[in-house]
Design a protein around this motif. Structure first.
Motif, mmCIF file in Angstrom:
data_model
loop_
_atom_site.group_PDB
_atom_site.id
_atom_site.type_symbol
_atom_site.label_atom_id
_atom_site.label_comp_id
_atom_site.label_asym_id
_atom_site.label_seq_id
_atom_site.Cartn_x
_atom_site.Cartn_y
_atom_site.Cartn_z
ATOM 1 N N ASP A 203 0.812 -1.214 0.000
ATOM 2 C CA ASP A 203 0.000 0.000 0.000
ATOM 3 C C ASP A 203 0.850 1.269 0.000
ATOM 4 O OD1 ASP A 203 0.898 -0.719 2.529
ATOM 5 O OD2 ASP A 203 -0.845 0.107 3.564
ATOM 6 N N LEU A 204 2.186 1.108 0.047
ATOM 7 C CA LEU A 204 3.079 2.266 0.082
ATOM 8 C C LEU A 204 4.058 2.330 -1.094
ATOM 9 C CD1 LEU A 204 4.057 2.293 3.887
ATOM 10 C CD2 LEU A 204 2.167 3.504 2.763
ATOM 11 N N ALA A 205 4.381 1.168 -1.680
ATOM 12 C CA ALA A 205 5.472 1.164 -2.654
ATOM 13 C C ALA A 205 5.411 -0.048 -3.574
ATOM 14 C CB ALA A 205 6.814 1.181 -1.915
ATOM 15 N N LYS B 101 18.730 -10.823 -4.624
ATOM 16 C CA LYS B 101 17.305 -11.161 -4.695
ATOM 17 C C LYS B 101 16.502 -10.570 -3.532
ATOM 18 C CE LYS B 101 18.220 -13.462 -8.370
ATOM 19 N NZ LYS B 101 17.975 -12.811 -9.687
ATOM 20 N N GLU B 102 17.108 -9.670 -2.780
ATOM 21 C CA GLU B 102 16.371 -8.983 -1.711
ATOM 22 C C GLU B 102 15.435 -7.953 -2.328
ATOM 23 O OE1 GLU B 102 17.225 -5.917 2.021
ATOM 24 O OE2 GLU B 102 18.798 -7.297 1.357
ATOM 25 N N PHE B 103 14.195 -7.899 -1.847
ATOM 26 C CA PHE B 103 13.247 -6.918 -2.354
ATOM 27 C C PHE B 103 13.764 -5.503 -2.100
ATOM 28 C CE2 PHE B 103 9.536 -9.987 -2.448
ATOM 29 C CZ PHE B 103 9.310 -9.817 -3.809
ATOM 30 N N THR B 104 13.720 -4.687 -3.152
ATOM 31 C CA THR B 104 14.211 -3.313 -3.126
ATOM 32 C C THR B 104 13.099 -2.389 -3.602
ATOM 33 O OG1 THR B 104 16.457 -4.082 -3.605
ATOM 34 C CG2 THR B 104 15.985 -1.759 -4.029
ATOM 35 N N VAL B 105 12.926 -1.264 -2.920
ATOM 36 C CA VAL B 105 11.872 -0.318 -3.304
ATOM 37 C C VAL B 105 12.273 0.394 -4.589
ATOM 38 C CG1 VAL B 105 10.595 1.752 -2.643
ATOM 39 C CG2 VAL B 105 11.117 0.014 -0.925
ATOM 40 N N MET B 106 11.416 0.273 -5.596
ATOM 41 C CA MET B 106 11.663 0.903 -6.886
ATOM 42 C C MET B 106 10.826 2.159 -7.099
ATOM 43 S SD MET B 106 13.849 -1.316 -7.805
ATOM 44 C CE MET B 106 14.208 -0.757 -9.473
ATOM 45 N N SER B 107 9.648 2.186 -6.463
ATOM 46 C CA SER B 107 8.710 3.295 -6.683
ATOM 47 C C SER B 107 7.906 3.534 -5.420
ATOM 48 C CB SER B 107 7.775 2.960 -7.854
ATOM 49 O OG SER B 107 6.807 3.972 -8.050
ATOM 50 N N LEU B 108 7.779 4.791 -5.040
ATOM 51 C CA LEU B 108 6.940 5.176 -3.904
ATOM 52 C C LEU B 108 5.588 5.649 -4.425
ATOM 53 C CD1 LEU B 108 9.518 7.244 -1.785
ATOM 54 C CD2 LEU B 108 8.761 4.895 -1.369
ATOM 55 N N HIS B 109 4.521 5.246 -3.748
ATOM 56 C CA HIS B 109 3.201 5.732 -4.129
ATOM 57 C C HIS B 109 3.078 7.226 -3.783
ATOM 58 C CE1 HIS B 109 2.469 1.664 -4.957
ATOM 59 N NE2 HIS B 109 1.865 1.292 -3.839
ATOM 60 N N ASP C 148 11.295 6.037 -8.431
ATOM 61 C CA ASP C 148 10.185 6.576 -9.206
ATOM 62 C C ASP C 148 9.013 6.881 -8.283
ATOM 63 O OD1 ASP C 148 11.506 6.314 -11.655
ATOM 64 O OD2 ASP C 148 10.886 4.221 -11.849
ATOM 65 N N GLN C 149 8.025 7.578 -8.823
ATOM 66 C CA GLN C 149 6.742 7.743 -8.131
ATOM 67 C C GLN C 149 5.680 7.003 -8.915
ATOM 68 O OE1 GLN C 149 5.137 11.399 -6.095
ATOM 69 N NE2 GLN C 149 3.654 11.333 -7.773
ATOM 70 N N THR C 150 4.947 6.151 -8.216
ATOM 71 C CA THR C 150 3.874 5.398 -8.854
ATOM 72 C C THR C 150 2.812 6.361 -9.387
ATOM 73 O OG1 THR C 150 4.226 3.706 -7.152
ATOM 74 C CG2 THR C 150 2.252 3.501 -8.528
ATOM 75 N N PRO C 151 2.414 6.247 -10.631
ATOM 76 C CA PRO C 151 1.332 7.110 -11.130
ATOM 77 C C PRO C 151 0.054 6.911 -10.315
ATOM 78 C CG PRO C 151 2.453 6.027 -12.949
ATOM 79 C CD PRO C 151 2.969 5.380 -11.697
ATOM 80 N N ALA C 152 -0.595 7.990 -9.984
ATOM 81 C CA ALA C 152 -1.847 7.920 -9.226
ATOM 82 C C ALA C 152 -2.921 7.214 -10.047
ATOM 83 C CB ALA C 152 -2.311 9.325 -8.850
ATOM 84 N N PRO C 153 -3.921 6.627 -9.382
ATOM 85 C CA PRO C 153 -5.018 5.990 -10.118
ATOM 86 C C PRO C 153 -5.739 6.973 -11.031
ATOM 87 C CG PRO C 153 -5.076 5.388 -7.793
ATOM 88 C CD PRO C 153 -4.067 6.478 -7.919
#
Length: 267
Positions: A192-194, A203-211, A234-239
């Motif tokens: 819900d955040l990224a 293979k560790e999960f890495t944050v690519m985009s913030l909402h 990056d910033q996740t495009p809004a809905p």
């Protein structure tokens, strides 16, 4: 201000819509109940009308008008192209390599995409018994890729899970390959955040985009391990208006149906 932000949306709506965008029209998707089901059906109702949705009960090509409460929901069978036996579903479709995306949720998740949906605490003396794995362990190893959705919390995203229900990447690196598992495993985590993707080497999960509106600090505060962030975030495009309307209409139909107030159903 973007169209989605001007309309307003919740973190869960952002998560569901971001997850739906990851699916393609030609995907064959093994769908988990809950957030994965919502994401898959939003994709089907928007940009991926020809996606093939498969549920564990054996329904293939299902197109539900409302979200199912469980894999045994009659809505799935009523709207499916066909329904096969569970052994055929697993042996021919899943273990036969015909599923491109397995879409799962998690009660507990670690940084390598290992999932626990079995028990919180010691197995013999648990704090909480969870629903269990169902078909998720097989989905996690036999689908070509695994996408995971979950709301972030320190209770859910932990350094060490209490029980391995569904194998992700084990201890990281080439652990999957060393065990003879030749599928890609978890390639995407949408919270819900990224949006997170695995590091190519560890293979560790890495944050690519913030909402939209989410900070690095908030992501770290709701995660039980030390978070790694991409060098360029990056910033996740809004809905969009269409995405929000599609999701909200689907949820409204689901609520009405499950409360027994949908048209043609008695209260």
């Amino acid at each position: 201000m973007s169209e989605g932000q001007s309309l307003g949306f919740t973190p869960n709506e952002m998560m569901t819509i971001a997850a739906s965008r990851a699916l393609k029209n030609d995907d064959v998707c093994f769908v988990g109940i809950g957030a994965p089901s919502a994401a898959c059906n939003v994709a089907r109702l928007t940009h991926a009308p020809d996606i093939t949705l498969i549920y564990e009960s054996g329904t293939i090509g299902t197109a539900p008008e409302v979200l199912p409460l469980s894999i045994g929901d009659g809505e799935l069978c009523d709207t499916a192209v066909t329904t096969v036996s569970v052994p055929e579903m697993f042996r021919y479709w899943l273990q036969g390599g015909r599923i491109s995306i397995g879409f799962l949720g998690a009660a507990q998740l670690d940084k390598f995409g290992n999932i626990n949906t079995t028990v919180i605490g010691d197995y013999l003396h648990p704090k909480t018994r969870l629903p269990g794995g169902g078909g998720a362990p097989e989905i996690a190893t036999s689908s070509k890729q695994i996408y995971i959705t979950m709301a972030q919390s320190k209770r859910g995203m932990v350094e060490k899970i209490d029980f391995f229900t569904s194998f992700g990447r084990g201890d990281g690196g080439d652990h999957r390959q060393r065990l003879g598992i030749d599928t890609a495993g978890p390639t995407l985590l949408i919270t819900d955040l990224a949006i997170w993707k695995p590091d190519p080497a560890s293979k560790e999960f890495t944050v690519m985009s913030l909402h939209p509106g989410v900070s690095r600090e908030k992501v770290q505060a709701t995660c039980g391990w030390t978070v790694k962030f991409a060098g360029r975030l990056d910033q996740t495009p809004a809905p969009t208006a269409l995405e929000l309307k599609t999701l909200r209409d689907l949820q409204a139909r689901t609520k009405a149906a499950h409360e027994g107030t949908a048209k043609g159903k008695s209260v």
